[in-house]
Write a protein that holds these residues in place. Structure first.
Motif, PDB file in Angstrom:
ATOM      1  N   ARG A  61      72.309  -1.075 -17.464  1.00  0.00           N
ATOM      2  CA  ARG A  61      72.056  -2.482 -17.092  1.00  0.00           C
ATOM      3  C   ARG A  61      73.155  -3.379 -17.675  1.00  0.00           C
ATOM      4  NH1 ARG A  61      66.226  -2.851 -18.740  1.00  0.00           N
ATOM      5  NH2 ARG A  61      66.507  -0.613 -18.572  1.00  0.00           N
ATOM      6  N   CYS A  62      73.631  -3.041 -18.890  1.00  0.00           N
ATOM      7  CA  CYS A  62      74.718  -3.822 -19.496  1.00  0.00           C
ATOM      8  C   CYS A  62      76.020  -3.565 -18.722  1.00  0.00           C
ATOM      9  CB  CYS A  62      74.891  -3.445 -20.956  1.00  0.00           C
ATOM     10  SG  CYS A  62      73.487  -3.964 -21.951  1.00  0.00           S
ATOM     11  N   ALA A  63      76.238  -2.305 -18.354  1.00  0.00           N
ATOM     12  CA  ALA A  63      77.425  -1.972 -17.567  1.00  0.00           C
ATOM     13  C   ALA A  63      77.360  -2.696 -16.217  1.00  0.00           C
ATOM     14  CB  ALA A  63      77.508  -0.465 -17.368  1.00  0.00           C
ATOM     15  N   GLY A  64      76.166  -2.736 -15.622  1.00  0.00           N
ATOM     16  CA  GLY A  64      75.974  -3.400 -14.319  1.00  0.00           C
ATOM     17  C   GLY A  64      76.246  -4.893 -14.405  1.00  0.00           C
ATOM     18  N   LEU A  65      75.721  -5.535 -15.452  1.00  0.00           N
ATOM     19  CA  LEU A  65      75.944  -6.975 -15.635  1.00  0.00           C
ATOM     20  C   LEU A  65      77.436  -7.257 -15.852  1.00  0.00           C
ATOM     21  CD1 LEU A  65      74.905  -9.886 -16.124  1.00  0.00           C
ATOM     22  CD2 LEU A  65      74.627  -9.276 -18.534  1.00  0.00           C
ATOM     23  N   THR A  66      78.083  -6.411 -16.639  1.00  0.00           N
ATOM     24  CA  THR A  66      79.519  -6.586 -16.930  1.00  0.00           C
ATOM     25  C   THR A  66      80.346  -6.441 -15.656  1.00  0.00           C
ATOM     26  OG1 THR A  66      79.165  -5.732 -19.149  1.00  0.00           O
ATOM     27  CG2 THR A  66      81.412  -5.641 -18.321  1.00  0.00           C
ATOM     28  N   ALA A  67      80.015  -5.422 -14.850  1.00  0.00           N
ATOM     29  CA  ALA A  67      80.736  -5.201 -13.587  1.00  0.00           C
ATOM     30  C   ALA A  67      80.473  -6.362 -12.625  1.00  0.00           C
ATOM     31  CB  ALA A  67      80.304  -3.878 -12.964  1.00  0.00           C
ATOM     32  N   ALA A  68      79.232  -6.840 -12.593  1.00  0.00           N
ATOM     33  CA  ALA A  68      78.885  -7.967 -11.713  1.00  0.00           C
ATOM     34  C   ALA A  68      79.701  -9.206 -12.095  1.00  0.00           C
ATOM     35  CB  ALA A  68      77.397  -8.264 -11.811  1.00  0.00           C
ATOM     36  N   GLY A  69      79.878  -9.416 -13.397  1.00  0.00           N
ATOM     37  CA  GLY A  69      80.652 -10.575 -13.867  1.00  0.00           C
ATOM     38  C   GLY A  69      82.078 -10.538 -13.336  1.00  0.00           C
ATOM     39  N   VAL A  70      82.690  -9.356 -13.403  1.00  0.00           N
ATOM     40  CA  VAL A  70      84.076  -9.218 -12.914  1.00  0.00           C
ATOM     41  C   VAL A  70      84.119  -9.401 -11.396  1.00  0.00           C
ATOM     42  CG1 VAL A  70      86.014  -7.607 -12.690  1.00  0.00           C
ATOM     43  CG2 VAL A  70      84.743  -7.723 -14.830  1.00  0.00           C
ATOM     44  N   ALA A  71      83.150  -8.803 -10.694  1.00  0.00           N
ATOM     45  CA  ALA A  71      83.130  -8.901  -9.221  1.00  0.00           C
ATOM     46  C   ALA A  71      82.944 -10.356  -8.776  1.00  0.00           C
ATOM     47  CB  ALA A  71      82.020  -8.015  -8.661  1.00  0.00           C
ATOM     48  N   LEU A  72      82.116 -11.109  -9.494  1.00  0.00           N
ATOM     49  CA  LEU A  72      81.905 -12.527  -9.148  1.00  0.00           C
ATOM     50  C   LEU A  72      83.185 -13.333  -9.368  1.00  0.00           C
ATOM     51  CD1 LEU A  72      78.374 -12.958 -10.717  1.00  0.00           C
ATOM     52  CD2 LEU A  72      78.928 -13.483  -8.333  1.00  0.00           C
ATOM     53  N   ALA A  73      83.864 -13.060 -10.473  1.00  0.00           N
ATOM     54  CA  ALA A  73      85.127 -13.761 -10.745  1.00  0.00           C
ATOM     55  C   ALA A  73      86.154 -13.373  -9.683  1.00  0.00           C
ATOM     56  CB  ALA A  73      85.633 -13.403 -12.136  1.00  0.00           C
ATOM     57  N   ASP A  74      86.186 -12.108  -9.307  1.00  0.00           N
ATOM     58  CA  ASP A  74      87.111 -11.623  -8.276  1.00  0.00           C
ATOM     59  C   ASP A  74      86.823 -12.305  -6.929  1.00  0.00           C
ATOM     60  OD1 ASP A  74      89.101  -9.892  -7.166  1.00  0.00           O
ATOM     61  OD2 ASP A  74      87.491  -8.639  -6.364  1.00  0.00           O
ATOM     62  N   ALA A  75      85.540 -12.609  -6.677  1.00  0.00           N
ATOM     63  CA  ALA A  75      85.162 -13.284  -5.426  1.00  0.00           C
ATOM     64  C   ALA A  75      85.455 -14.781  -5.489  1.00  0.00           C
ATOM     65  CB  ALA A  75      83.673 -13.057  -5.147  1.00  0.00           C
ATOM     66  N   GLY A  76      85.860 -15.265  -6.652  1.00  0.00           N
ATOM     67  CA  GLY A  76      86.172 -16.695  -6.802  1.00  0.00           C
ATOM     68  C   GLY A  76      84.933 -17.563  -6.872  1.00  0.00           C
ATOM     69  N   ILE A  77      83.807 -16.997  -7.236  1.00  0.00           N
ATOM     70  CA  ILE A  77      82.572 -17.784  -7.367  1.00  0.00           C
ATOM     71  C   ILE A  77      82.679 -18.627  -8.647  1.00  0.00           C
ATOM     72  CG2 ILE A  77      80.042 -17.653  -7.664  1.00  0.00           C
ATOM     73  CD1 ILE A  77      80.656 -16.265  -5.092  1.00  0.00           C
ATOM     74  N   PRO A  78      82.482 -19.958  -8.536  1.00  0.00           N
ATOM     75  CA  PRO A  78      82.605 -20.783  -9.748  1.00  0.00           C
ATOM     76  C   PRO A  78      81.496 -20.499 -10.764  1.00  0.00           C
ATOM     77  CG  PRO A  78      81.988 -22.129  -7.851  1.00  0.00           C
ATOM     78  CD  PRO A  78      82.203 -20.747  -7.331  1.00  0.00           C
ATOM     79  N   VAL A 128      78.768 -11.022 -19.601  1.00  0.00           N
ATOM     80  CA  VAL A 128      79.088  -9.690 -20.115  1.00  0.00           C
ATOM     81  C   VAL A 128      77.859  -9.134 -20.830  1.00  0.00           C
ATOM     82  CG1 VAL A 128      80.109 -10.681 -22.226  1.00  0.00           C
ATOM     83  CG2 VAL A 128      80.739  -8.390 -21.536  1.00  0.00           C
ATOM     84  N   GLY A 129      77.718  -7.813 -20.809  1.00  0.00           N
ATOM     85  CA  GLY A 129      76.571  -7.189 -21.470  1.00  0.00           C
ATOM     86  C   GLY A 129      76.992  -6.063 -22.385  1.00  0.00           C
ATOM     87  N   CYS A 130      76.190  -5.815 -23.427  1.00  0.00           N
ATOM     88  CA  CYS A 130      76.423  -4.691 -24.331  1.00  0.00           C
ATOM     89  C   CYS A 130      75.126  -4.492 -25.131  1.00  0.00           C
ATOM     90  CB  CYS A 130      77.580  -5.001 -25.275  1.00  0.00           C
ATOM     91  SG  CYS A 130      77.989  -3.611 -26.346  1.00  0.00           S
ATOM     92  N   ALA A 131      74.797  -3.246 -25.413  1.00  0.00           N
ATOM     93  CA  ALA A 131      73.558  -2.987 -26.147  1.00  0.00           C
ATOM     94  C   ALA A 131      73.855  -2.552 -27.572  1.00  0.00           C
ATOM     95  CB  ALA A 131      72.750  -1.918 -25.439  1.00  0.00           C
ATOM     96  N   ALA A 132      72.878  -2.780 -28.447  1.00  0.00           N
ATOM     97  CA  ALA A 132      72.891  -2.170 -29.778  1.00  0.00           C
ATOM     98  C   ALA A 132      71.526  -1.506 -29.927  1.00  0.00           C
ATOM     99  CB  ALA A 132      73.112  -3.223 -30.845  1.00  0.00           C
ATOM    100  N   GLY A 133      71.324  -0.764 -30.997  1.00  0.00           N
ATOM    101  CA  GLY A 133      70.033  -0.108 -31.158  1.00  0.00           C
ATOM    102  C   GLY A 133      69.918   0.518 -32.519  1.00  0.00           C
ATOM    103  N   LYS A 134      68.948   1.406 -32.659  1.00  0.00           N
ATOM    104  CA  LYS A 134      68.721   2.061 -33.956  1.00  0.00           C
ATOM    105  C   LYS A 134      68.536   3.555 -33.734  1.00  0.00           C
ATOM    106  CE  LYS A 134      65.341   2.027 -37.688  1.00  0.00           C
ATOM    107  NZ  LYS A 134      64.014   1.500 -38.044  1.00  0.00           N
ATOM    108  N   ILE A 135      69.312   4.339 -34.500  1.00  0.00           N
ATOM    109  CA  ILE A 135      69.180   5.801 -34.438  1.00  0.00           C
ATOM    110  C   ILE A 135      69.131   6.334 -35.862  1.00  0.00           C
ATOM    111  CG2 ILE A 135      70.325   6.118 -32.190  1.00  0.00           C
ATOM    112  CD1 ILE A 135      72.879   6.876 -33.807  1.00  0.00           C
TER     113      ILE A 135
END
Ligand code: UDP
Length: 243
Positions: free
Chosen positions: A135-152, A158-165
């Protein structure tokens, strides 16, 4: 195999794939890869492979979906049947509907939708290979695609996850870490303003752990944001040089 049998992190803080606790998986971003779409992006993030394509703004149909004051943003997240180990049943399911909804809402926070009343902006996110954090990768890719389309937009989301292991807070969970870890916190931000546009949590964290996870994820988002901008500039340079 039981969860407690899997040692995800060693005493030195090195993870199964050799990463340190605050290290991202390798990321590759390309913009403008699909020629029929108004804007597009291909992104590899660890073992994830994701395409995003933007269509619009165009007149919203059916007409009853039109908002006279702003554009509606329609993100559709889809995981290919062959993207996961056990073949996924094609078509939408509860999980993909949830992810489509949270990504649509995140994008609405950055797109200047009031500039396009009665319109719709479609964002297709296709996951070809899934290895946690899609989902973070998808949001990040969507951000680039929107900028590429010239959408204001006020910013490129951008997305990125953190967590606990294994009792430790870490950045950007991989597949085994997602499966056998204690918690996963996907985050989306508008990096210029720092506004949080997507935040979810799976598992349990103490208040302090949550704050650390948030700091890691914000740091991760800022690093990925730089890669997004580099990808967009690379395409611009290619056009300028007539390649
Ligand atoms: N996954 C899977 N089958 C499914 C859904 C997910 O194998 O039907 C895997 C896939 O690798 C995905 C990971 O589980 O990336 C974690 O899924 P989650 O729902 O946590 O979302 P994500 O981390 O991808 O945003």
């Amino acid at each position: 195999m039981k969860t407690e049998d899997v040692k995800l992190i060693d005493a030195k803080g090195i993870r199964l794939d050799g990463r340190k606790i605050d290290e991202l998986r390798p990321i590759k971003i390309e913009s403008g890869v699909l020629h029929r779409a108004d804007g597009s992006c291909y992104l590899e993030w660890g073992g994830n492979k994701v395409f995003a394509a933007v269509y619009g703004p165009r007149e919203a149909i059916p007409r009853h979906t039109q908002n006279p004051l702003r554009a509606i943003v329609n993100a559709k997240y889809n995981m290919a049947a062959f993207s996961v180990e056990d073949r996924k049943r094609p078509g939408p399911d509860r999980r993909s509907r949830e992810i489509s909804k949270v990504i649509s809402e995140a994008l609405e926070k950055v797109i200047l939708t009031e500039q396009f009343p009665r319109s719709m902006i479609d964002v297709a996110i296709e996951v070809l290979d899934a290895e946690a954090g899609t989902r973070c990768a998808g949001l990040t890719a969507a951000g680039v695609a929107l900028a590429d389309a010239g959408i204001p937009m006020i910013d490129i989301p951008v997305g990125c996850a953190a967590g606990k292991i294994g009792g430790k807070v870490v950045l950007d969970l991989g597949k085994e870490e997602d499966n056998f870890g204690d918690a996963d916190v996907p985050l989306g931000i508008s990096p210029r303003t720092g506004e949080i546009i997507l935040l979810q949590m799976d598992g349990h964290l103490t208040f302090d752990e949550f704050n650390t996870a948030l700091d890691y994820a914000i740091e991760g988002c800022n690093k990925v944001s730089k890669l997004q901008k580099e990808a967009l500039l690379r395409k611009y340079d290619t056009i300028k040089e007539g390649k």
